[in-house]
Design a protein around this motif. Structure first.
Motif, mmCIF file in Angstrom:
data_model
loop_
_atom_site.group_PDB
_atom_site.id
_atom_site.type_symbol
_atom_site.label_atom_id
_atom_site.label_comp_id
_atom_site.label_asym_id
_atom_site.label_seq_id
_atom_site.Cartn_x
_atom_site.Cartn_y
_atom_site.Cartn_z
ATOM 1 N N UNK A 256 0.822 -1.214 0.000
ATOM 2 C CA UNK A 256 0.000 0.000 0.000
ATOM 3 C C UNK A 256 0.854 1.261 0.000
ATOM 4 N N UNK A 257 2.149 1.124 0.269
ATOM 5 C CA UNK A 257 3.039 2.276 0.340
ATOM 6 C C UNK A 257 3.540 2.648 -1.050
ATOM 7 N N UNK A 258 3.514 3.952 -1.336
ATOM 8 C CA UNK A 258 4.024 4.461 -2.606
ATOM 9 C C UNK A 258 4.901 5.668 -2.318
ATOM 10 N N UNK B 223 11.382 1.865 -8.513
ATOM 11 C CA UNK B 223 12.570 1.779 -9.374
ATOM 12 C C UNK B 223 13.219 3.155 -9.567
ATOM 13 N N UNK B 224 12.410 4.207 -9.728
ATOM 14 C CA UNK B 224 12.984 5.540 -9.933
ATOM 15 C C UNK B 224 13.708 6.032 -8.683
ATOM 16 N N UNK B 225 13.155 5.768 -7.531
ATOM 17 C CA UNK B 225 13.826 6.168 -6.286
ATOM 18 C C UNK B 225 15.119 5.369 -6.121
ATOM 19 N N UNK B 226 15.077 4.074 -6.420
ATOM 20 C CA UNK B 226 16.287 3.239 -6.330
ATOM 21 C C UNK B 226 17.346 3.710 -7.316
ATOM 22 N N UNK C 165 26.856 2.589 -12.300
ATOM 23 C CA UNK C 165 25.453 2.816 -12.643
ATOM 24 C C UNK C 165 24.840 1.636 -13.393
ATOM 25 N N UNK C 166 25.496 0.486 -13.346
ATOM 26 C CA UNK C 166 25.034 -0.694 -14.084
ATOM 27 C C UNK C 166 23.565 -0.991 -13.775
ATOM 28 N N UNK C 167 22.787 -1.186 -14.849
ATOM 29 C CA UNK C 167 21.385 -1.543 -14.702
ATOM 30 C C UNK C 167 20.421 -0.378 -14.811
ATOM 31 N N UNK D 191 15.301 10.311 -16.962
ATOM 32 C CA UNK D 191 14.109 11.147 -16.837
ATOM 33 C C UNK D 191 13.283 10.666 -15.656
ATOM 34 N N UNK D 192 13.027 11.567 -14.710
ATOM 35 C CA UNK D 192 12.191 11.259 -13.560
ATOM 36 C C UNK D 192 10.796 11.787 -13.862
ATOM 37 N N UNK D 193 9.893 10.894 -14.242
ATOM 38 C CA UNK D 193 8.538 11.296 -14.612
ATOM 39 C C UNK D 193 7.859 11.998 -13.454
ATOM 40 N N UNK D 194 6.966 12.894 -13.769
ATOM 41 C CA UNK D 194 6.116 13.613 -12.823
ATOM 42 C C UNK D 194 6.862 14.656 -11.999
ATOM 43 N N UNK D 195 8.122 14.917 -12.270
ATOM 44 C CA UNK D 195 8.844 15.925 -11.504
ATOM 45 C C UNK D 195 9.099 17.197 -12.301
ATOM 46 N N UNK D 196 9.056 17.109 -13.611
ATOM 47 C CA UNK D 196 9.320 18.281 -14.421
ATOM 48 C C UNK D 196 10.787 18.615 -14.525
ATOM 49 N N UNK D 197 11.653 17.648 -14.264
ATOM 50 C CA UNK D 197 13.080 17.878 -14.422
ATOM 51 C C UNK D 197 13.745 16.598 -14.888
ATOM 52 N N UNK D 198 14.997 16.710 -15.273
ATOM 53 C CA UNK D 198 15.768 15.567 -15.741
ATOM 54 C C UNK D 198 17.147 15.628 -15.112
#
Length: 171
Positions: free
Chosen positions: A9-11, A97-100, A132-134, A151-158
């Motif tokens: 349930x955690x996001x 995955x994006x946070x990792x 940065x492998x993977x 690209x980090x979606x939903x943040x408006x930056x890269x």
């Protein structure tokens, strides 16, 4: 937080802080027992009389919180937190995955650059070797060098990282 929730349930949600309040807001969140992540980047700062290594937020005014949907009000009532980030009218949630990937980027010794430019998507790649492998991302032409764009979606930056072409695989 009083209710027990399962880890499914955690996001992760990006939250916007008041200007220059990232570290204080992070401390207040963790004091409340909220799982939070504040990506910090180590930089050498020059003053008139000295140089000093300091840790600055990688993404200005952003903190990431891992909570259940019903815990959003408690996060908003935390000192230093301004609002949640919205995407298409809903509170933006980010994949684990994006946070990792972001955590992996910050453990490497690579120099990172954050840009808010609207960079156009290019060829999708994955890094096959090195610290940065993977990590997957997109190749872009930026300042006439080949670089990885995560690209980090939903943040408006890269986030742009220099990566040798020999270390990438096309997807």
């Amino acid at each position: 937080m009083a209710l027990t929730v399962s880890s499914s349930d955690l996001k992760w949600y990006p939250v916007y802080t008041h200007p220059r309040a990232e570290k204080k807001a992070y401390a207040a969140l963790t004091e409340k027992g909220v799982e939070a992540y504040l990506p910090l980047n180590r930089k050498l700062k020059q003053w008139s009389d000295r140089k000093k290594w300091v840790e600055e937020p990688l993404l200005k005014s952003y903190i990431f919180v891992r909570i259940a949907h019903h815990e959003q009000a408690a996060v908003l009532m935390t000192k230093g937190i301004a609002r949640f980030i919205y995407f298409s009218g809903k509170v933006a949630a980010m994949p684990d995955r994006q946070i990792n990937d972001l955590k992996l980027l910050l453990t490497s010794s690579l120099e990172l650059e954050v840009t808010e430019e609207d960079l156009q998507p290019g060829e999708k790649i994955t890094i096959k070797a090195g610290p940065l492998k993977g990590i997957t991302g997109e190749i872009i032409a930026y300042r006439s060098q080949k670089q990885l764009l995560l690209r980090l979606n939903n943040l408006g930056c890269s986030i742009i990282v220099n990566v040798a072409a020999s270390l990438i695989n096309r997807l």
